[in-house]
Design a protein around this motif. Structure first.
Motif, short mmCIF file in Angstrom:
data_model
loop_
_atom_site.label_atom_id
_atom_site.label_comp_id
_atom_site.label_asym_id
_atom_site.label_seq_id
_atom_site.Cartn_x
_atom_site.Cartn_y
_atom_site.Cartn_z
N ASN A 1 52.60 43.32 56.17
CA ASN A 1 51.68 43.52 55.06
C ASN A 1 51.13 42.15 54.66
OD1 ASN A 1 50.39 45.17 53.21
ND2 ASN A 1 52.04 45.11 51.71
N ILE A 2 49.83 41.94 54.83
CA ILE A 2 49.20 40.63 54.64
C ILE A 2 48.13 40.74 53.56
CG2 ILE A 2 47.88 38.80 55.74
CD1 ILE A 2 49.12 39.69 58.41
N PHE A 3 48.07 39.75 52.68
CA PHE A 3 47.07 39.73 51.61
C PHE A 3 46.18 38.50 51.73
CE2 PHE A 3 45.79 38.34 47.28
CZ PHE A 3 45.03 39.45 46.91
N PHE A 4 44.88 38.71 51.51
CA PHE A 4 43.88 37.64 51.51
C PHE A 4 43.11 37.74 50.20
CE2 PHE A 4 39.48 36.29 52.35
CZ PHE A 4 39.69 34.99 52.77
N SER A 5 43.15 36.70 49.39
CA SER A 5 42.61 36.78 48.03
C SER A 5 41.09 36.73 47.94
CB SER A 5 43.19 35.65 47.18
OG SER A 5 42.59 34.41 47.53
N GLY A 6 40.42 36.21 48.99
CA GLY A 6 39.01 35.88 48.81
C GLY A 6 38.90 34.84 47.71
N ASP A 7 37.76 34.78 47.05
CA ASP A 7 37.59 33.90 45.89
C ASP A 7 37.87 34.70 44.63
OD1 ASP A 7 36.86 31.90 47.57
OD2 ASP A 7 34.85 31.60 46.76
N SER A 8 38.61 34.12 43.70
CA SER A 8 38.94 34.88 42.50
C SER A 8 39.46 33.99 41.40
CB SER A 8 40.00 35.94 42.82
OG SER A 8 40.29 36.71 41.67
N GLY A 9 39.05 34.30 40.18
CA GLY A 9 39.72 33.75 39.02
C GLY A 9 41.01 34.51 38.80
N TYR A 10 41.88 33.96 37.96
CA TYR A 10 43.16 34.61 37.71
C TYR A 10 43.00 35.73 36.67
CZ TYR A 10 48.00 35.44 36.49
OH TYR A 10 49.20 36.06 36.26
N GLU B 1 36.93 23.19 34.91
CA GLU B 1 37.03 23.77 33.56
C GLU B 1 35.73 24.43 33.15
OE1 GLU B 1 35.90 19.66 31.12
OE2 GLU B 1 37.95 20.46 31.02
N LEU B 2 34.62 24.13 33.85
CA LEU B 2 33.34 24.73 33.54
C LEU B 2 33.22 26.15 34.09
CD1 LEU B 2 30.97 21.69 34.25
CD2 LEU B 2 31.84 22.48 32.03
N TRP B 3 34.03 26.50 35.09
CA TRP B 3 33.98 27.86 35.65
C TRP B 3 35.41 28.42 35.86
CZ3 TRP B 3 31.34 23.82 38.32
CH2 TRP B 3 32.00 23.27 39.41
N PRO B 4 36.21 28.49 34.82
CA PRO B 4 37.62 28.91 34.95
C PRO B 4 37.79 30.39 35.27
CG PRO B 4 37.04 28.71 32.64
CD PRO B 4 35.86 28.19 33.41
N ASP B 5 36.77 31.21 35.04
CA ASP B 5 36.91 32.65 35.25
C ASP B 5 36.78 33.06 36.71
OD1 ASP B 5 37.26 33.04 32.55
OD2 ASP B 5 35.16 33.54 32.16
N VAL B 6 36.15 32.22 37.53
CA VAL B 6 35.83 32.66 38.89
C VAL B 6 36.57 31.90 39.99
CG1 VAL B 6 33.58 33.58 38.26
CG2 VAL B 6 33.77 31.17 38.93
N HIS B 7 37.30 30.85 39.62
CA HIS B 7 38.16 30.14 40.58
C HIS B 7 39.46 29.78 39.87
CE1 HIS B 7 35.52 29.77 44.01
NE2 HIS B 7 34.54 29.28 43.25
N MET B 8 40.57 29.96 40.57
CA MET B 8 41.88 29.66 39.98
C MET B 8 42.21 28.18 40.04
SD MET B 8 44.40 32.74 41.18
CE MET B 8 43.89 32.82 42.89
N PHE B 9 42.96 27.74 39.04
CA PHE B 9 43.60 26.44 39.12
C PHE B 9 44.87 26.58 39.95
CE2 PHE B 9 41.02 26.31 35.28
CZ PHE B 9 40.34 25.12 35.44
#
Length: 373
Positions: A251-260, A286-294
């Motif tokens: 079972n393998i997961f690939f996140s793509g691009d995503s905010g947390y 910090e300008l786009w925290p919703d669409v890419h994770m830290f």
């Protein structure tokens, strides 16, 4: 002087408009029939795809200015001083491989997955620059790839997470299209593939939580928190997603691009645990925290989806943000150790075998990136 400036501005506008309308890089547009079908999706509202929760996509003029200044002005260590090391693999090795599940990372978010005697490419971006024109982006951190795209043998399936240039590359698709049996994308992304010469019959578009089988393998299109768009007027006109690859044994997961967000827990509850998870870790700000994770969120997402082993991706190939190129990997390995998460950080091109390398120390302590700072 004023007339001359006006002429120059007019010419620039005309050139930009012609480039956007004539360049194939920008892809296709949905027909009225396709849009009517998208309306059956819970993720499509007011002629655009939407995230589960409200997400800030538009920066203020001030933030946009800060972003542009930061991107184009010199920033410390955003690009490695020397070429990243790349392990090479030949076409025969790939074509004749018949063993346990193997993954090969091409940098950023591109993978070759060999599972159940099938070859699968994920987000096949093999180009030098993730942009519609070479002058509009930064070059790849390595001159070579594990294998050149022309030498890649037959591919059973291509999975695409969304239509941004660093995940869906026109030049790569043109070179790959005659080698690939089937393409699987989130809703809407198929319009680009059709524009680039792919037959509709070889493209399957899925909504979140939908799945499809291919000769014993199951592909599940799962949520992500992101956005899409290749031009000036097509933002969120196609869907974005993460993916699950499921066989009888793995079972393998690939996140793509995503905010947390809480979709990671939902995915883990529905389909976890995962043997291996490739999770976005890079190009944050910090300008786009919703669409890419830290990076710290990357590690937490690994816990949320109940992954036995995680690999940070979306780094190690391109400069798309202002952080140093090693910041993602330094921070995520530190947090993974604190959270007791098993993590692997291979060099580009190294083979990853799912049932091996179970020790967290062997891979993390290698820290190959530190010699290239």
């Amino acid at each position: 002087m004023i007339i001359s400036i006006g002429v120059i501005i007019t010419v620039l506008i005309v050139v930009i408009v012609l480039f956007i309308n004539l360049s194939p890089e920008f892809g296709g547009k949905a027909t009225d029939e396709q849009k009517a079908f998208y309306k059956t999706s819970e993720n499509y509202k007011d002629d655009r795809f939407v995230n589960k929760h409200k997400v800030k996509l538009d920066m203020s003029l001030r933030d946009m200015g800060k972003s542009l200044v930061g991107y184009f002005s010199p920033q410390p260590k955003t690009i490695p001083k020397e070429e990243l090391p790349v392990s090479k693999i030949d076409s025969t090795n790939i074509a004749e491989y018949n063993d346990k599940t193997r993954l090969i990372w091409f940098g950023h978010s591109t993978f070759l997955v060999q599972i159940d005697h099938k070859n699968i490419l994920i987000d096949p971006m093999f180009g030098d620059v993730p942009a519609p024109h070479p002058m509009l982006g930064s070059k790849r951190f390595s001159k070579e790839l594990p294998i050149e795209i022309e030498k890649i043998p037959k591919i059973d399936a291509v999975l695409i997470s969304h239509d941004h240039y660093d995940h869906l590359d026109y030049g790569s698709i043109k070179k790959l299209k005659n080698k690939v049996k089937m393409f699987y994308t989130p809703l809407g992304v198929g319009v680009h593939l059709q524009k680039w010469g792919l037959e509709k019959e070889r493209i399957i578009e899925l909504d979140w939580w939908q799945d499809i089988s291919l000769e014993g393998l199951r592909f599940i299109c799962t949520p992500a928190q992101h956005f899409s768009g290749r031009g000036l007027t097509d933002r969120t006109k196609t869907l974005w997603s993460s993916w699950i690859i499921k066989s009888d044994n793995e079972n393998i997961f690939f996140s793509g691009d995503s905010g947390y967000d809480d979709h990671f827990k939902e995915i883990g509850e529905k389909f976890g645990p995962f043997d291996f998870a490739m999770i976005e870790c890079g190009q944050y700000n910090e300008l786009w925290p919703d669409v890419h994770m830290f990076p710290e969120e990357t590690a937490q997402a690994g816990l949320d989806i109940r992954a036995r082993k995680i690999m940070p991706i979306h780094w190690g190939a391109f400069k798309l943000a202002m952080h140093s190129w090693t910041d993602p990997i330094e921070r995520v390995t530190k947090t993974a150790k604190e959270l007791n998460i098993d993590i692997i950080v291979p060099k580009i091109g190294e083979s990853i075998f799912l049932k091996e390398n179970d020790s967290i120390d062997t891979t993390v302590n290698d820290k190959w990136w530190q010699t290239l700072e």
